[in-house]
Each structure stands twice: as structure tokens, then as C-alpha cells.
Design a protein around this motif. Structure first.
Motif, PDB file in Angstrom:
ATOM      1  N   LEU A 109       0.855  -1.187   0.000  1.00 13.49           N
ATOM      2  CA  LEU A 109       0.000   0.000   0.000  1.00 13.49           C
ATOM      3  C   LEU A 109       0.893   1.240   0.000  1.00 13.49           C
ATOM      4  N   ASN A 110       1.174   1.750  -1.192  1.00 16.25           N
ATOM      5  CA  ASN A 110       2.139   2.835  -1.342  1.00 16.25           C
ATOM      6  C   ASN A 110       1.484   4.169  -1.701  1.00 16.25           C
ATOM      7  N   PHE A 111       0.254   4.154  -2.206  1.00 16.11           N
ATOM      8  CA  PHE A 111      -0.397   5.392  -2.646  1.00 16.11           C
ATOM      9  C   PHE A 111      -0.631   6.340  -1.471  1.00 16.11           C
ATOM     10  N   GLY A 112      -0.364   7.634  -1.694  1.00 11.16           N
ATOM     11  CA  GLY A 112      -0.644   8.647  -0.678  1.00 11.16           C
ATOM     12  C   GLY A 112      -0.214  10.018  -1.164  1.00 11.16           C
ATOM     13  N   THR A 113      -0.730  11.072  -0.513  1.00 10.28           N
ATOM     14  CA  THR A 113      -0.381  12.435  -0.885  1.00 10.28           C
ATOM     15  C   THR A 113       0.155  13.175   0.336  1.00 10.28           C
ATOM     16  N   LEU A 114       0.840  14.293   0.087  1.00 11.46           N
ATOM     17  CA  LEU A 114       1.518  15.031   1.142  1.00 11.46           C
ATOM     18  C   LEU A 114       0.618  16.044   1.835  1.00 11.46           C
ATOM     19  N   GLY A 115      -0.214  16.738   1.095  1.00 11.28           N
ATOM     20  CA  GLY A 115      -1.000  17.814   1.663  1.00 11.28           C
ATOM     21  C   GLY A 115      -0.246  19.130   1.639  1.00 11.28           C
ATOM     22  N   ASP A 116      -0.866  20.159   2.150  1.00 11.55           N
ATOM     23  CA  ASP A 116      -0.297  21.504   2.118  1.00 11.55           C
ATOM     24  C   ASP A 116       0.670  21.683   3.286  1.00 11.55           C
ATOM     25  N   ASP A 128     -13.688  21.132   4.505  1.00 17.46           N
ATOM     26  CA  ASP A 128     -13.787  20.273   3.326  1.00 17.46           C
ATOM     27  C   ASP A 128     -12.404  19.833   2.846  1.00 17.46           C
ATOM     28  N   TYR A 129     -11.436  20.753   2.900  1.00 13.35           N
ATOM     29  CA  TYR A 129     -10.070  20.395   2.492  1.00 13.35           C
ATOM     30  C   TYR A 129      -9.505  19.315   3.406  1.00 13.35           C
ATOM     31  N   VAL A 130      -9.677  19.500   4.715  1.00 13.08           N
ATOM     32  CA  VAL A 130      -9.151  18.527   5.672  1.00 13.08           C
ATOM     33  C   VAL A 130      -9.838  17.174   5.499  1.00 13.08           C
ATOM     34  N   ALA A 131     -11.159  17.195   5.376  1.00 13.30           N
ATOM     35  CA  ALA A 131     -11.905  15.940   5.205  1.00 13.30           C
ATOM     36  C   ALA A 131     -11.502  15.235   3.921  1.00 13.30           C
ATOM     37  N   ASP A 132     -11.303  15.998   2.854  1.00 18.16           N
ATOM     38  CA  ASP A 132     -10.922  15.403   1.578  1.00 18.16           C
ATOM     39  C   ASP A 132      -9.533  14.790   1.650  1.00 18.16           C
ATOM     40  N   TYR A 133      -8.626  15.443   2.385  1.00 17.49           N
ATOM     41  CA  TYR A 133      -7.282  14.884   2.526  1.00 17.49           C
ATOM     42  C   TYR A 133      -7.350  13.488   3.149  1.00 17.49           C
ATOM     43  N   PHE A 134      -8.090  13.367   4.231  1.00 14.47           N
ATOM     44  CA  PHE A 134      -8.152  12.075   4.912  1.00 14.47           C
ATOM     45  C   PHE A 134      -8.943  11.050   4.098  1.00 14.47           C
ATOM     46  N   ARG A 135      -9.942  11.501   3.340  1.00 13.68           N
ATOM     47  CA  ARG A 135     -10.654  10.566   2.464  1.00 13.68           C
ATOM     48  C   ARG A 135      -9.700   9.976   1.434  1.00 13.68           C
ATOM     49  N   VAL A 136      -8.901  10.842   0.806  1.00 15.36           N
ATOM     50  CA  VAL A 136      -7.986  10.398  -0.247  1.00 15.36           C
ATOM     51  C   VAL A 136      -6.920   9.450   0.309  1.00 15.36           C
ATOM     52  N   ASN A 137      -6.429   9.735   1.504  1.00 17.20           N
ATOM     53  CA  ASN A 137      -5.284   8.996   2.020  1.00 17.20           C
ATOM     54  C   ASN A 137      -5.628   7.809   2.908  1.00 17.20           C
ATOM     55  N   LEU A 138      -6.888   7.712   3.337  1.00 13.19           N
ATOM     56  CA  LEU A 138      -7.259   6.632   4.240  1.00 13.19           C
ATOM     57  C   LEU A 138      -8.321   5.684   3.691  1.00 13.19           C
ATOM     58  N   ALA A 139      -9.246   6.196   2.888  1.00 13.46           N
ATOM     59  CA  ALA A 139     -10.424   5.397   2.514  1.00 13.46           C
ATOM     60  C   ALA A 139     -10.058   4.118   1.779  1.00 13.46           C
ATOM     61  N   HIS A 140      -8.997   4.157   0.970  1.00 16.77           N
ATOM     62  CA  HIS A 140      -8.671   2.982   0.168  1.00 16.77           C
ATOM     63  C   HIS A 140      -8.016   1.871   0.985  1.00 16.77           C
ATOM     64  N   ILE A 141      -7.478   2.190   2.157  1.00 14.19           N
ATOM     65  CA  ILE A 141      -6.716   1.188   2.915  1.00 14.19           C
ATOM     66  C   ILE A 141      -7.585  -0.006   3.325  1.00 14.19           C
ATOM     67  N   PRO A 142      -8.705   0.192   4.047  1.00 14.49           N
ATOM     68  CA  PRO A 142      -9.520  -0.975   4.404  1.00 14.49           C
ATOM     69  C   PRO A 142     -10.170  -1.647   3.207  1.00 14.49           C
ATOM     70  N   ILE A 143     -10.535  -0.858   2.182  1.00 16.53           N
ATOM     71  CA  ILE A 143     -11.231  -1.450   1.028  1.00 16.53           C
ATOM     72  C   ILE A 143     -10.299  -2.390   0.272  1.00 16.53           C
TER      73      ILE A 143
END
Length: 277
Positions: A109-116, A128-143
Motif C-alpha cells: 500500500l504505497n499510494f498517498g499524498t503530502l497535503g499543504d 472540506d479540504y481537511v476531510a478530503d485529505y483524509f478521504r484520499v489517504n485513508l479510505a482505500h486502505i480498508p477497502i
């Protein structure tokens, strides 16, 4: 408990996200060179051209280092910042893959982004920015992890199953202007730790790869100014030769997997693993 020797001695399925460049490409290349004949590597990322280049380099490394015995490399174009792609990525990666064909399976599991990283934690005012950051970087892990483990259990043969989360020093050490990145990495670490208590036959590792030269994250850190001179500090690290190549870090990950001495779900840093004597 899964046995790491099967990764390298018998046919293995390896799925790698974020594999179009940087560390993901390095891991794909090292695995291509070291896995047993009959193994399959599935490299996934959003950039098709980058994935094609990863496959080309990995195949060349296989020929140069092993010389004999084929390892198949497939690519799956997918953008894990999109919910629809999260739902479909693992299905695409595992399409036509039969568990009994392999002795082991490993998910990176290597995908991820840095953020501002120009902002301190208290500078973030847009929920919305904060929520979107965590959605992008966390949601795919359990799925992705859940679908991978379900697939590994589907066959009559019990696969040796491994999950590696690419973590960071930032997951365990607070770094200025990296509040989102650090929190996301810490959460991913804990997700895998919990997963090991629920799936005791799955071997999991949170691997911090060290400071990597030439990656998009490093380039961003070197060029983004903030009140804490983060960019200056990272440029000084480069000037002082403190960075690792992605190839070095990927090779250390494979050494760590071979040694198989970490506790299940551990956070292990590149510098925690001794080099070959």
C-alpha cells in the motif's frame, strides 16, 4: 502465521499501488528481480505511461539479475483519490488470478499524498479540504486490504498473505507543518495493527522508507516555504548526502521481509534494519 520464505522461494502474487514512479517503482523492480519463477506483479497507479515505464524497467532488471525464469508484470491504471476507482481497483488487479496458482500473496500500500505543508495545523480553516485529505489517504486502505485478504482466503490452498503499508517517520514523530500527513500515516499504521488482531494469519508491516531522493513528496518539501524553514532543512539534507535512493529503500524492505523478525503490525524504519555484513 504466514512464512516469509514463500515470497521468494515459490510463486507469489504481488500487488503494488502507487507504482508509476518513486518508491513504488523501486519496489516493483526489486520484486521483479527477486521473486520466484511463475510469480505475478500487478503494478497500479493513475499514470499509464509511468506504469509502462515501471514494467519496462522491472523486466530489464529481471533479465539482468536473474537471467532465467519468467515473472509476469501487469499494469492497472487507477486513481485512488476517486471513490469509484477505490471500489474497482482490487477487482481489476486480481482479475483472472487464481489463489491456488500461488504460494503467497503480498499487497504493498504505497499510494498517498503530502497535503499543504506551507501551513501549521491551526492554519487549516476549510473543513472540506481537511476531510478530503483524509478521504484520499485513508479510505482505500480498508477497502483494498479487505478485498485482497478475502481473495487470498477464497482458494482451497491457504496462501501466505502479507500486507505492507508504506509509512513514514512522520507517523511516530511530530514534524512541523506536516499535521495532515503525519496524522494520515499514523492512522494507516493503526489500521494495519488492528487488522492483525482480526486476521491473525495475515502478516503485516508498516515500513518507513527513510528520506527518499527525487520523489514528488521530497521535491515539494524542498520547494515549499513556511515559518519553520522546512524547505531549507530538506535542501540541506540533500546537500549533505542524507537522502536514500528508492532502489536502496526498496532493497531494504525486501531484506526486512526475508528476515521476518518484526512483530506483526510493527512500524519499522529503514534505519532500524541492519545492512548485510
Amino acid at each position: 502465521m504466514a512464512n516469509a520464505k514463500f515470497i521468494f522461494q515459490y510463486p507469489t502474487l504481488a500487488v503494488i499501488t502507487g507504482a508509476s514512479q518513486g518508491l513504488g517503482r523501486g519496489i516493483a523492480t526489486e520484486l521483479a528481480a527477486e521473486l520466484a519463477e511463475g510469480s505475478l506483479i500487478v503494478a497500479s497507479a493513475r499514470c499509464k505511461d509511468g506504469l509502462d515505464e515501471t514494467a519496462r524497467i522491472a523486466k530489464l532488471e529481471r533479465r539482468n539479475r536473474k537471467g532465467v525464469g519468467e515473472v509476469e508484470i501487469r499494469t492497472v491504471t487507477s486513481d485512488l483519490s476517486r471513490s469509484e476507482d477505490i471500489r474497482n481497483t482490487m477487482k481489476s488487479c486480481l482479475k483472472d488470478c487464481i489463489p491456488s496458482t500461488f504460494s503467497s500473496a503480498i499487497l504493498i500500500l504505497n499510494f498517498g499524498t503530502l497535503g499543504d505543508v506551507s501551513k501549521e495545523m491551526c492554519d487549516f480553516r476549510d473543513p472540506d479540504y481537511v476531510a478530503d485529505y483524509f478521504r484520499v489517504n485513508l479510505a482505500h486502505i480498508p477497502i483494498l486490504t479487505g478485498e485482497f485478504i478475502d481473495w487470498s482466503k477464497a482458494g482451497e490452498t491457504k496462501l501466505n498473505t502479507f500486507v505492507v503499508n508504506i509509512s513514514s517517520l512522520a507517523a511516530v514523530q511530530p514534524l512541523t507543518c506536516m499535521s495532515l500527513y503525519s496524522s494520515g500515516k499514523a492512522a494507516r499504521d493503526m489500521m494495519l495493527k488492528v487488522m492483525t488482531t482480526e486476521n491473525i494469519n495475515v502478516r503485516a508491516l508498516n515500513y518507513a522508507p527513510g528520506p527518499l531522493l527525487g520523489t514528488n513528496i521530497t521535491k515539494t518539501l524542498m520547494s515549499t516555504s513556511n515559518r519553520h524553514n522546512t524547505a531549507v532543512n530538506f535542501r540541506e539534507m540533500e546537500a549533505n548526502g542524507k537522502y536514500l535512493t528508492c532502489k536502496q529503500s526498496a532493497a531494504k524492505l525486501l531484506r526486512l521481509l526475508r528476515m521476518d523478525s518484526y512483530s506483526n503490525g510493527d512500524h519499522v524504519d529503514y534505519y532500524d534494519v541492519l545492512d548485510d555484513s
